[in-house]
Scaffold this motif. Structure first.
Motif, PDB file in Angstrom:
ATOM      1  N   ASP B  23       0.834  -1.214   0.000  1.00 52.68           N
ATOM      2  CA  ASP B  23       0.000   0.000   0.000  1.00 52.68           C
ATOM      3  C   ASP B  23       0.862   1.255   0.000  1.00 52.68           C
ATOM      4  N   ARG B  24       2.008   1.153   0.639  1.00 50.65           N
ATOM      5  CA  ARG B  24       2.933   2.291   0.603  1.00 50.65           C
ATOM      6  C   ARG B  24       3.423   2.512  -0.821  1.00 50.65           C
ATOM      7  N   GLN B  27       0.660   4.195  -2.730  1.00 49.65           N
ATOM      8  CA  GLN B  27       0.455   5.599  -2.385  1.00 49.65           C
ATOM      9  C   GLN B  27       1.635   6.475  -2.798  1.00 49.65           C
ATOM     10  N   PHE B  28       2.842   6.100  -2.352  1.00 51.86           N
ATOM     11  CA  PHE B  28       3.961   7.029  -2.546  1.00 51.86           C
ATOM     12  C   PHE B  28       4.568   6.956  -3.942  1.00 51.86           C
ATOM     13  N   ARG B 103       5.825   8.516   6.342  1.00 53.51           N
ATOM     14  CA  ARG B 103       5.120   7.483   5.590  1.00 53.51           C
ATOM     15  C   ARG B 103       3.698   7.235   6.108  1.00 53.51           C
ATOM     16  N   CYS B 105       0.310   6.557   5.640  1.00 51.47           N
ATOM     17  CA  CYS B 105      -0.238   5.898   4.445  1.00 51.47           C
ATOM     18  C   CYS B 105      -1.630   5.372   4.722  1.00 51.47           C
TER      19      CYS B 105
END
Lengths: 245, 211
Positions: B23-24, B27-28, B103, B105
């Protein structure tokens, strides 16, 4: 009132010149805090391990002789951790751990503890512990009230111990950024936080983080002390503190 | 529910770990286009994940990641001090009373309570340990979310324009902040306290709290 006296105590901490003096100081700290014991010890620091504590020396001897640190839930629980550790949250179920606590208590060590792991950049590891005989409720109230103080004390004791071990004469003058110097200069000129924040175009919370960082880098216990240290080390000059005409 | 997990214990929660790092990445890397790298598993991990940080992770009913953040003490190495000094007025933030949160998230389609739960958990942690402030790095859409949750950071500095901007900000840790997030999110303070105890107290039993 208590705050006043803690500051005086921390000021005296910085005059200690040897581990023996630190040991004497630990007793003053214990009395000031009104707890059963305080304990500072390095686990890994330049190969040289030192401690300053109010524990019965006989107990410390037994602890070292039996290599209790290899089964001590406090030491095991702090390895690779950076949060303060409440002893009662540790796993005391192994028989060896239960025996350790039982034996410790026969030497007057309390059932409650708050241990703060202290880490350095090169993997140095030390711990500062406040130990007390109290019920869970009493202990919880003490922690709620003094967690910040314990954190501050832990780091100042650690800084002082490192200074003593490294035989540093003067206090370290870790570099401050121009912003931190500006903030301290303005505070030394008698401006209040709101005025300083306004002048630097930052929020008061940001100023607080700046001051807190400067305080930590200087090894100061509060803002006034940070300003005094910065002045005495020539990090900020008295002339800068005055309005320029 | 929320778990607080140090990196060296993440392996005990394999699903949570995998979904968090994926998921990080989503997202990032894919959504915000930050210059982050993915490892061979498709995990977004960086050098700070290797410093044994403490993660605050929302675990959903299926044991998967709903949202998370990463915490490190500022007296050690931090992202802000190593990469964002231009956003802190050049001040290296280093204090035992300030921890860094990065982070932050949210899983795609995370429930509205997740972000609030994470912030409240962070606030709880700070209160328990005697901290005063948290410093964090976040993207342009976050201040609005933080504001809605009821715990807005003071932005110290920003880099970049509009949607692509990145900011460094400070949160004041206080009981009032925790109460405000609780009031707005409906998450009781006692629930967050239980999340905290379940993670940090090896002797914790749910029944003890329920009684």
């Amino acid at each position: 009132m208590a705050r006043e006296s803690l500051e005086a105590l921390l000021e005296r901490l910085q005059t200690t010149k040897s581990i023996e003096e630190l040991q004497v100081w630990a007793h003053e700290l214990r009395d000031h805090l009104g707890v059963s014991h305080v304990l500072y010890h390095t686990v890994k620091l330049n190969g040289e391990n030192v401690g300053a504590f109010t524990y019965d020396i006989e107990w410390v001897r037994i602890y070292i002789e039996n290599d209790y640190k290899s089964i001590d839930p406090v030491v095991l629980g702090a390895v690779r951790r950076f949060h303060p550790i409440d002893w009662k949250t540790l796993d005391w179920s192994p028989p060896a751990a239960r025996k350790l606590l039982r034996d410790a208590m026969t030497f007057g060590i309390g059932n409650q503890g708050w241990s703060i792991p202290l880490w350095g950049p090169a993997g140095e590891f030390a711990m500062f512990t406040v130990n007390h005989r109290a019920s869970d409720d009493e202990w919880q109230a003490i922690i709620r009230e003094r967690a910040k103080d314990f954190l501050l004390i832990a780091h100042l004791v650690h800084q002082q111990a490192k200074r003593i071990i490294n035989r540093e004469v003067a206090e370290p003058t870790r570099e401050l950024s121009p912003r931190e110097r500006e903030a301290l200069t303005m505070l030394s000129a008698g401006m209040n936080r709101a005025e300083v924040a306004d002048r630097l175009h930052i929020s008061e919370n940001t100023l607080r983080a700046y001051i807190d960082s400067a305080r930590h880098k200087l090894g100061a216990m509060n803002v006034t002390h940070a300003v005094a240290l910065a002045l005495s080390h020539g990090i900020i000059g008295p002339n800068e503190a005055l309005p320029k005409y | 529910m929320i778990r607080f997990i140090y990196a060296d214990e993440l392996h005990k929660y394999p699903v949570l770990k995998e979904t968090m790092f994926r998921d990080r990445a989503a997202q990032f890397k894919h959504r915000l286009h930050w210059s982050v790298t993915l490892d061979e598993n498709g995990y977004e991990v960086d050098q700070y994940d290797a410093l044994n940080p403490l993660y605050t992770i929302w675990e959903d009913a299926n044991g998967r990641h709903g949202g998370s953040m990463r915490t490190l003490p500022t007296i050690g190495r931090t992202m802000v001090n190593e990469h964002f000094l231009d956003l802190t007025g050049g001040v290296e933030i280093a204090s035992p009373f300030i921890w860094e949160c990065t982070r932050f998230c949210l899983a795609p389609g995370a429930a509205p309570g997740v972000a609030a739960g994470l912030l409240m958990a962070g606030c709880e942690m700070g209160l328990r340990f005697g901290l005063e402030q948290a410093i964090g790095v976040f993207d342009a859409r976050m201040p609005r979310i933080y504001g809605r949750i009821g715990w807005k950071p003071d932005v110290i500095g920003s880099r970049g324009e509009g949607h692509d901007s990145i900011s460094v900000g400070l949160w004041n840790i206080s009981e009032q902040a925790r109460a405000e997030i609780s009031r707005r999110s409906g998450i009781p303070v006692s629930v967050v306290a239980r999340w905290f105890d379940r993670s940090f107290d090896t002797a914790f039993h749910d029944q003890a709290v329920a009684a």
